[in-house]
Every structure is written in C-alpha cells, then in structure tokens.
Motif scaffolding. Structure first.
Motif, short mmCIF file in Angstrom:
data_model
loop_
_atom_site.label_atom_id
_atom_site.label_comp_id
_atom_site.label_asym_id
_atom_site.label_seq_id
_atom_site.Cartn_x
_atom_site.Cartn_y
_atom_site.Cartn_z
N GLU A 84 9.83 -5.19 -12.47
CA GLU A 84 8.78 -4.52 -11.70
C GLU A 84 7.40 -5.09 -12.05
O GLU A 84 6.57 -5.33 -11.17
CB GLU A 84 8.83 -3.02 -11.98
CG GLU A 84 7.88 -2.20 -11.17
CD GLU A 84 8.09 -0.71 -11.41
OE1 GLU A 84 8.11 -0.30 -12.58
OE2 GLU A 84 8.23 0.01 -10.43
N ALA A 85 7.16 -5.32 -13.34
CA ALA A 85 5.89 -5.89 -13.77
C ALA A 85 5.70 -7.30 -13.23
O ALA A 85 4.61 -7.68 -12.79
CB ALA A 85 5.81 -5.89 -15.29
N ALA A 86 6.78 -8.08 -13.21
CA ALA A 86 6.70 -9.44 -12.70
C ALA A 86 6.42 -9.45 -11.20
O ALA A 86 5.60 -10.24 -10.72
CB ALA A 86 8.00 -10.19 -13.00
N VAL A 87 7.06 -8.57 -10.47
CA VAL A 87 6.85 -8.48 -9.03
C VAL A 87 5.41 -8.04 -8.75
O VAL A 87 4.74 -8.58 -7.88
CB VAL A 87 7.85 -7.50 -8.39
CG1 VAL A 87 7.47 -7.17 -6.94
CG2 VAL A 87 9.26 -8.08 -8.43
N TYR B 205 -0.15 -9.45 -7.14
CA TYR B 205 -1.57 -9.48 -7.47
C TYR B 205 -2.14 -10.89 -7.32
O TYR B 205 -3.20 -11.09 -6.76
CB TYR B 205 -1.79 -8.95 -8.89
CG TYR B 205 -3.24 -8.97 -9.32
CD1 TYR B 205 -4.12 -7.99 -8.90
CD2 TYR B 205 -3.72 -9.97 -10.16
CE1 TYR B 205 -5.45 -8.01 -9.26
CE2 TYR B 205 -5.05 -10.00 -10.54
CZ TYR B 205 -5.90 -9.02 -10.09
OH TYR B 205 -7.21 -9.05 -10.46
N VAL B 206 -1.39 -11.86 -7.84
CA VAL B 206 -1.83 -13.26 -7.77
C VAL B 206 -1.88 -13.72 -6.30
O VAL B 206 -2.82 -14.41 -5.90
CB VAL B 206 -0.91 -14.17 -8.60
CG1 VAL B 206 -1.18 -15.64 -8.34
CG2 VAL B 206 -1.07 -13.86 -10.08
#
Length: 61
Positions: free
Chosen positions: A48-51, A56-57
């Motif tokens: 979830e954090a990676a997604v 965001y990027v």
C-alpha cells in the motif's frame, strides 16, 4: 502455513493486496495463502505504501 523462513514472492504480495482490496480480512487471506496474518498485514501495508508513493510521484508537478 508455509514453512518458517520461506520468502514471500512478488506474486504473493500482489495477491495479498488484491484480496485485501476485495474486502478480505488479513486472517482470511492468511488462511487462503497459508501464511501468518502478521505476514499478510506486513506485506499489505508495505505494498500500500509503495502504491501510494508511486501515485504521489506520478502526480507531482
């Protein structure tokens, strides 16, 4: 359960994330994939954090 010390594959991580998005609980996912609920929780939150970071990027201007 999978043997202690076995690595979680990228496909398993994606499957955990998909099942979680479909409304499955960590316990239900863990039983289906034969993993610990703690392991499922850890990898779902990491995925979830990676997604979120990727989104965001991609949206940064």
């Amino acid at each position: 359960m999978a043997a202690k010390g076995t690595r979680v594959t990228q496909q398993e991580k994606e499957k955990m994330w998909q099942l979680y998005q479909q409304g499955y609980t960590f316990v239900k996912i863990a039983k289906q994939l034969r993993r610990s609920p703690d392991t499922v929780s850890r990898y779902v939150h990491a995925y979830e954090a990676a997604v979120s970071a990727a989104g965001y990027v991609m949206n940064a201007k």
